[in-house]
Design an enzyme around this catalytic site. Structure first.
Site, short mmCIF file in Angstrom:
data_model
loop_
_atom_site.label_atom_id
_atom_site.label_comp_id
_atom_site.label_asym_id
_atom_site.label_seq_id
_atom_site.Cartn_x
_atom_site.Cartn_y
_atom_site.Cartn_z
N ILE A 1 0.84 -1.19 0.00
CA ILE A 1 0.00 0.00 0.00
C ILE A 1 0.88 1.25 0.00
CG2 ILE A 1 -1.64 1.38 1.34
CD1 ILE A 1 -2.96 -1.05 0.14
N LYS A 2 0.61 2.14 -0.95
CA LYS A 2 1.28 3.44 -0.95
C LYS A 2 0.30 4.48 -0.42
CE LYS A 2 3.20 7.18 -3.62
NZ LYS A 2 3.03 8.00 -4.84
N GLN A 3 0.75 5.26 0.57
CA GLN A 3 -0.12 6.25 1.19
C GLN A 3 0.68 7.49 1.56
OE1 GLN A 3 -2.85 8.02 1.64
NE2 GLN A 3 -3.96 6.13 2.22
#
Length: 387
Positions: free
Chosen positions: A270-272
């Site tokens: 997950i990129k956040q």
């Protein structure tokens, strides 16, 4: 020895890459950032960020990145052997190889932020080959870019560094501009160029989010069938989420829920964005009913600290089973300090690494590579522990 060096020089892509590989062959350790340099980058925040002890979600509840990551986390899942192979390649590439952490160079800003705005500071990066060279010279685990960028140099580089193809984008020529992600290629094209993984963005909270979730769910399923890993840019996007005082697009509670939706469609990573505040659900429930929340999110589980905010993001990634990588943000006056700060927060929260682009490619290649390696030094540092 001369013959070996000649072959090594042919294998290596840049001068810095040659030196790094040669040092490994000779058994010498390359120089890394020491604690005093790390504290200097952090400035007045050094004591608070390096000495903080988490009070919300305990670190014992988390799945912490390590050298056995693929065997420990992914081997028991429904991912097929080819996905495991590509994940193993990702986690064993670059300067962070074998650590469980990742450093990825993302350059999709030519579409997402317009090519002129992105590359005017350094026009060399209009050429896709320089993007890949920067990722390799910088010691990254992978390079992430568009179908066109990576496809234009795939025969030369796709076997040398893991390719992560970002498939959907928000283009800025539609008038007026709007938040809407569309696919610019197919999963099959990524597979045929030799990509190790695909990436996509969903604007959670936008009017187009349900379409984007459905499209990306299908793309991720197909990517796994082809043997590629998946990375989801879990961004929050809605004008109602921003006030004059606060921008809840980067609130811990809203971004955490976006992460939880992202792992639901089997994003492997997950990129956040790094969270900067909390209370998005509270704000949006002042005048009307929106979503659902529990008061313990604000009373005990997410204390008011950047490491706690980010830990909540990790917790929503199945307690870290899907690795959390935070974005590096825009280039500014103190890029090295900001990059180190983000890396320290991410690592101490239980995250898996950074995906930093503009801070690196909007400067000369040697400086960009140094910035990427400075980020990596945080993850290689034994002094930076899990809070």
């Amino acid at each position: 020895m001369a013959f070996d060096l000649l072959n090594l020089s042919l294998f290596c892509i840049t001068k810095a890459h040659f030196c790094a590989v040669l040092l490994k062959l000779l058994g010498r350790k390359e120089e890394k950032m020491n604690l005093s340099e790390l504290e200097k980058h952090l400035g007045k925040d050094a004591k608070d960020l390096l000495g903080y002890k988490a009070k919300g979600i305990p670190k014992e509840s988390l799945h912490i990145p390590g050298g056995d990551w693929v065997d420990r986390i992914f081997a028991p899942t429904d991912r097929n052997q080819r996905v495991l192979n590509n994940l193993n390649w990702l986690y064993n590439s670059g300067r962070l190889a074998g650590s469980g952490y990742v450093s990825i160079l993302p350059v999709d800003q030519g579409i997402e932020h317009s090519a002129g705005a992105s590359f005017a500071k350094n026009p060399a990066y209009f050429d896709p080959e320089n993007i890949v060279k920067l990722a390799i010279e910088g010691g990254c685990n992978a390079v992430a870019s568009t179908l066109g960028v990576l496809g234009s140099v795939s025969r030369k580089y796709a076997h040398k560094i893991p390719f992560l193809v970002k498939l959907n984008h928000n283009e800025l020529l539609t008038y007026p501009n709007k938040a809407s992600q569309f696919y610019f290629g197919s999963v099959k094209q990524c597979y045929e160029m030799g990509a190790a993984g695909i990436g996509a963005t969903v604007y959670f909270g936008s009017e187009n989010s349900q379409r984007e979730i459905e499209e990306t769910t299908r793309a991720f399923q197909q990517a796994h069938e082809y043997g590629m890993f998946t990375v989801l840019w879990c961004y929050i996007r809605n004008k109602a989420f921003k006030t004059k005082e606060k921008d809840f697009h980067v609130s811990a509670d809203l971004t955490g829920q976006a992460n939880h939706l992202g792992v639901t469609i089997e994003a492997d990573i997950i990129k956040q964005k790094l969270p900067e505040n909390n209370g998005g659900f509270l704000y949006l429930n002042q005048e009307s009913s929106y979503g659902k929340f529990d008061k313990r999110m604000y009373e005990s589980l997410i204390p008011d600290h950047p490491i706690e905010y980010t830990r909540w993001q990790v917790a929503n990634c199945y307690m870290g089973r899907a690795g959390l990588i935070n974005s590096g943000g825009a280039s500014g006056e103190n890029d090295f300090g900001e990059a180190v700060r983000t890396a320290v927060i991410n690592k101490r929260a239980g995250g898996m690494g950074l995906i930093s682009g503009r801070k690196a490619f909007q400067r000369p290649m040697a400086e960009g590579a140094k910035l990427l390696q400075t980020i990596q030094d945080v993850y290689l540092s034994k002094e930076v522990t899990i809070a």
